[in-house]
Design a protein around this motif. Sequence first.
Motif, PDB file in Angstrom:
ATOM      1  N   HIS A  85       0.825  -1.208   0.000  1.00  0.00           N
ATOM      2  CA  HIS A  85       0.000   0.000   0.000  1.00  0.00           C
ATOM      3  C   HIS A  85       0.866   1.267   0.000  1.00  0.00           C
ATOM      4  CE1 HIS A  85      -3.425   2.586   0.847  1.00  0.00           C
ATOM      5  NE2 HIS A  85      -2.737   3.114   1.849  1.00  0.00           N
ATOM      6  N   ALA A  86       1.894   1.279   0.833  1.00  0.00           N
ATOM      7  CA  ALA A  86       2.737   2.468   0.963  1.00  0.00           C
ATOM      8  C   ALA A  86       3.465   2.803  -0.339  1.00  0.00           C
ATOM      9  CB  ALA A  86       3.742   2.276   2.099  1.00  0.00           C
ATOM     10  N   ILE A  87       4.068   1.809  -0.968  1.00  0.00           N
ATOM     11  CA  ILE A  87       4.817   2.055  -2.202  1.00  0.00           C
ATOM     12  C   ILE A  87       3.862   2.424  -3.332  1.00  0.00           C
ATOM     13  CG2 ILE A  87       6.336   1.030  -3.950  1.00  0.00           C
ATOM     14  CD1 ILE A  87       7.825   1.606  -1.353  1.00  0.00           C
ATOM     15  N   HIS A  88       2.700   1.787  -3.367  1.00  0.00           N
ATOM     16  CA  HIS A  88       1.706   2.122  -4.398  1.00  0.00           C
ATOM     17  C   HIS A  88       1.292   3.593  -4.262  1.00  0.00           C
ATOM     18  CE1 HIS A  88      -1.021   0.935  -7.563  1.00  0.00           C
ATOM     19  NE2 HIS A  88      -2.049   1.433  -6.905  1.00  0.00           N
ATOM     20  N   ASN A  89       1.115   4.058  -3.038  1.00  0.00           N
ATOM     21  CA  ASN A  89       0.794   5.480  -2.808  1.00  0.00           C
ATOM     22  C   ASN A  89       1.964   6.393  -3.170  1.00  0.00           C
ATOM     23  OD1 ASN A  89      -1.831   5.085  -2.003  1.00  0.00           O
ATOM     24  ND2 ASN A  89      -1.361   5.119   0.173  1.00  0.00           N
ATOM     25  N   MET A  90       3.190   5.956  -2.886  1.00  0.00           N
ATOM     26  CA  MET A  90       4.373   6.748  -3.220  1.00  0.00           C
ATOM     27  C   MET A  90       4.496   6.964  -4.725  1.00  0.00           C
ATOM     28  SD  MET A  90       7.338   5.209  -0.707  1.00  0.00           S
ATOM     29  CE  MET A  90       8.666   5.981  -1.587  1.00  0.00           C
ATOM     30  N   ALA A  91       3.966   6.017  -5.515  1.00  0.00           N
ATOM     31  CA  ALA A  91       4.060   6.119  -6.979  1.00  0.00           C
ATOM     32  C   ALA A  91       3.248   7.304  -7.491  1.00  0.00           C
ATOM     33  CB  ALA A  91       3.593   4.830  -7.632  1.00  0.00           C
ATOM     34  N   GLY A  92       2.085   7.545  -6.911  1.00  0.00           N
ATOM     35  CA  GLY A  92       1.225   8.636  -7.354  1.00  0.00           C
ATOM     36  C   GLY A  92       0.237   8.194  -8.415  1.00  0.00           C
ATOM     37  N   ALA A  93      -0.553   9.141  -8.894  1.00  0.00           N
ATOM     38  CA  ALA A  93      -1.586   8.855  -9.900  1.00  0.00           C
ATOM     39  C   ALA A  93      -0.958   8.262 -11.159  1.00  0.00           C
ATOM     40  CB  ALA A  93      -2.344  10.135 -10.240  1.00  0.00           C
ATOM     41  N   THR A  94      -1.716   7.403 -11.826  1.00  0.00           N
ATOM     42  CA  THR A  94      -1.225   6.721 -13.027  1.00  0.00           C
ATOM     43  C   THR A  94      -0.737   7.703 -14.085  1.00  0.00           C
ATOM     44  OG1 THR A  94      -2.721   4.870 -12.608  1.00  0.00           O
ATOM     45  CG2 THR A  94      -1.863   5.079 -14.842  1.00  0.00           C
ATOM     46  N   PRO A  96       1.112  10.833 -15.052  1.00  0.00           N
ATOM     47  CA  PRO A  96       2.070  11.704 -14.358  1.00  0.00           C
ATOM     48  C   PRO A  96       1.669  13.176 -14.352  1.00  0.00           C
ATOM     49  CG  PRO A  96       3.043  10.788 -16.355  1.00  0.00           C
ATOM     50  CD  PRO A  96       1.721  10.128 -16.177  1.00  0.00           C
ATOM     51  N   GLY A  97       0.871  13.601 -15.321  1.00  0.00           N
ATOM     52  CA  GLY A  97       0.404  14.981 -15.345  1.00  0.00           C
ATOM     53  C   GLY A  97      -0.595  15.286 -14.248  1.00  0.00           C
ATOM     54  N   GLU A  98      -1.178  14.246 -13.670  1.00  0.00           N
ATOM     55  CA  GLU A  98      -2.143  14.400 -12.584  1.00  0.00           C
ATOM     56  C   GLU A  98      -1.572  13.996 -11.228  1.00  0.00           C
ATOM     57  OE1 GLU A  98      -5.482  12.027 -13.810  1.00  0.00           O
ATOM     58  OE2 GLU A  98      -5.777  13.198 -15.640  1.00  0.00           O
ATOM     59  N   ALA A  99      -0.361  13.456 -11.223  1.00  0.00           N
ATOM     60  CA  ALA A  99       0.244  12.972  -9.983  1.00  0.00           C
ATOM     61  C   ALA A  99       0.717  14.133  -9.116  1.00  0.00           C
ATOM     62  CB  ALA A  99       1.417  12.043 -10.301  1.00  0.00           C
ATOM     63  N   ALA A 100       0.501  14.008  -7.833  1.00  0.00           N
ATOM     64  CA  ALA A 100       0.881  15.062  -6.887  1.00  0.00           C
ATOM     65  C   ALA A 100       2.404  15.166  -6.769  1.00  0.00           C
ATOM     66  CB  ALA A 100       0.281  14.752  -5.513  1.00  0.00           C
ATOM     67  N   TRP A 101       2.876  16.415  -6.600  1.00  0.00           N
ATOM     68  CA  TRP A 101       4.288  16.625  -6.297  1.00  0.00           C
ATOM     69  C   TRP A 101       4.612  15.855  -5.024  1.00  0.00           C
ATOM     70  CZ3 TRP A 101       7.413  18.661  -9.773  1.00  0.00           C
ATOM     71  CH2 TRP A 101       6.869  19.480 -10.762  1.00  0.00           C
ATOM     72  N   GLY A 102       5.802  15.311  -4.970  1.00  0.00           N
ATOM     73  CA  GLY A 102       6.209  14.505  -3.823  1.00  0.00           C
ATOM     74  C   GLY A 102       6.055  13.024  -4.088  1.00  0.00           C
ATOM     75  N   THR A 103       5.216  12.666  -5.078  1.00  0.00           N
ATOM     76  CA  THR A 103       5.121  11.263  -5.485  1.00  0.00           C
ATOM     77  C   THR A 103       6.168  11.013  -6.571  1.00  0.00           C
ATOM     78  OG1 THR A 103       3.487  11.648  -7.244  1.00  0.00           O
ATOM     79  CG2 THR A 103       2.634  11.200  -5.004  1.00  0.00           C
ATOM     80  N   ASP A 107       7.026  13.813  -9.300  1.00  0.00           N
ATOM     81  CA  ASP A 107       8.347  14.437  -9.303  1.00  0.00           C
ATOM     82  C   ASP A 107       9.154  14.134 -10.562  1.00  0.00           C
ATOM     83  OD1 ASP A 107       7.741  15.434  -6.813  1.00  0.00           O
ATOM     84  OD2 ASP A 107       9.162  14.161  -5.724  1.00  0.00           O
ATOM     85  N   TYR A 108       9.014  12.925 -11.125  1.00  0.00           N
ATOM     86  CA  TYR A 108       9.893  12.502 -12.210  1.00  0.00           C
ATOM     87  C   TYR A 108       9.176  12.214 -13.528  1.00  0.00           C
ATOM     88  CZ  TYR A 108      12.673  11.781  -8.020  1.00  0.00           C
ATOM     89  OH  TYR A 108      13.287  11.946  -6.815  1.00  0.00           O
ATOM     90  N   GLY A 109       7.863  12.126 -13.502  1.00  0.00           N
ATOM     91  CA  GLY A 109       7.124  11.817 -14.720  1.00  0.00           C
ATOM     92  C   GLY A 109       6.646  13.063 -15.431  1.00  0.00           C
ATOM     93  N   ARG A 110       6.245  12.878 -16.674  1.00  0.00           N
ATOM     94  CA  ARG A 110       5.675  13.971 -17.452  1.00  0.00           C
ATOM     95  C   ARG A 110       4.918  13.379 -18.630  1.00  0.00           C
ATOM     96  NH1 ARG A 110       9.992  16.267 -21.745  1.00  0.00           N
ATOM     97  NH2 ARG A 110       8.052  16.466 -22.871  1.00  0.00           N
ATOM     98  N   ASP A 114       3.866  12.475 -28.104  1.00  0.00           N
ATOM     99  CA  ASP A 114       3.302  11.379 -28.896  1.00  0.00           C
ATOM    100  C   ASP A 114       2.054  10.776 -28.248  1.00  0.00           C
ATOM    101  OD1 ASP A 114       4.368   9.861 -26.809  1.00  0.00           O
ATOM    102  OD2 ASP A 114       5.783   8.773 -28.065  1.00  0.00           O
ATOM    103  N   GLY A 115       1.707  11.232 -27.029  1.00  0.00           N
ATOM    104  CA  GLY A 115       0.491  10.771 -26.366  1.00  0.00           C
ATOM    105  C   GLY A 115       0.607   9.442 -25.647  1.00  0.00           C
ATOM    106  N   VAL A 116       1.756   8.776 -25.732  1.00  0.00           N
ATOM    107  CA  VAL A 116       1.948   7.499 -25.038  1.00  0.00           C
ATOM    108  C   VAL A 116       2.060   7.770 -23.539  1.00  0.00           C
ATOM    109  CG1 VAL A 116       3.486   5.511 -24.728  1.00  0.00           C
ATOM    110  CG2 VAL A 116       3.055   6.412 -27.029  1.00  0.00           C
ATOM    111  N   LEU A 117       1.295   7.007 -22.752  1.00  0.00           N
ATOM    112  CA  LEU A 117       1.334   7.168 -21.294  1.00  0.00           C
ATOM    113  C   LEU A 117       2.586   6.482 -20.756  1.00  0.00           C
ATOM    114  CD1 LEU A 117      -0.011   8.108 -18.653  1.00  0.00           C
ATOM    115  CD2 LEU A 117      -1.138   5.877 -18.586  1.00  0.00           C
ATOM    116  N   ARG A 118       3.604   7.285 -20.508  1.00  0.00           N
ATOM    117  CA  ARG A 118       4.844   6.794 -19.894  1.00  0.00           C
ATOM    118  C   ARG A 118       4.820   7.322 -18.464  1.00  0.00           C
ATOM    119  NH1 ARG A 118       6.220   8.562 -25.019  1.00  0.00           N
ATOM    120  NH2 ARG A 118       7.104   6.950 -26.358  1.00  0.00           N
ATOM    121  N   ASN A 119       4.856   6.409 -17.500  1.00  0.00           N
ATOM    122  CA  ASN A 119       4.657   6.872 -16.126  1.00  0.00           C
ATOM    123  C   ASN A 119       5.705   6.383 -15.126  1.00  0.00           C
ATOM    124  OD1 ASN A 119       3.766   4.249 -15.973  1.00  0.00           O
ATOM    125  ND2 ASN A 119       1.703   4.750 -15.257  1.00  0.00           N
TER     126      ASN A 119
END
Length: 144
Positions: A85-94, A96-103, A107-110, A114-119
């Motif tokens: 549960h903890a690590i899954h929460n640390m990952a953040g939203a699927t 990356p454009g919607e993931a909270a800072w600190g996840t 922090d590292y996704g964008r 090309d529209g491919v979801l790279r997370n």
Amino acid sequence: MVKDEYTLVLVKPDGVKTRHIGDIISKIENKGYRIEALKMINPTKDKLRQHYFDKVDKPFFPELLNYMMEGPIVGIVVSGTNVVHAIHNMAGATNPGEAAWGTIRGDYGREWPDGVLRNIIHTSDNVENAKREIGIWFPEFKMA
């Protein structure tokens, strides 16, 4: 006494290419979780089909398969109390454009043009999936 759990973390090809392996490991270790196993993996279609068995028939699966084969990934087995549960929460939203800072994804996704979801990262979402996924990527690993 609560028994430690094990979970799987995969640093996906974009996380490897953008050199965030150490950042991700540091976040995990800074929370006090243990790295039990670690390896660089060149994923095969067969392993990815096993891992994403519930997504094989989805229309986005070919794109997911291509993404996950863009380069090597890093597999990590992590242990600790309620670690799944903890690590899954640390990952953040699927996304990356919607993931909270600190996840990790925040922090590292964008998002990419090309529209491919790279997370950046995969994390197991429950204990049963963690066991199954560890068995796919780390068949040699023996859980205590």
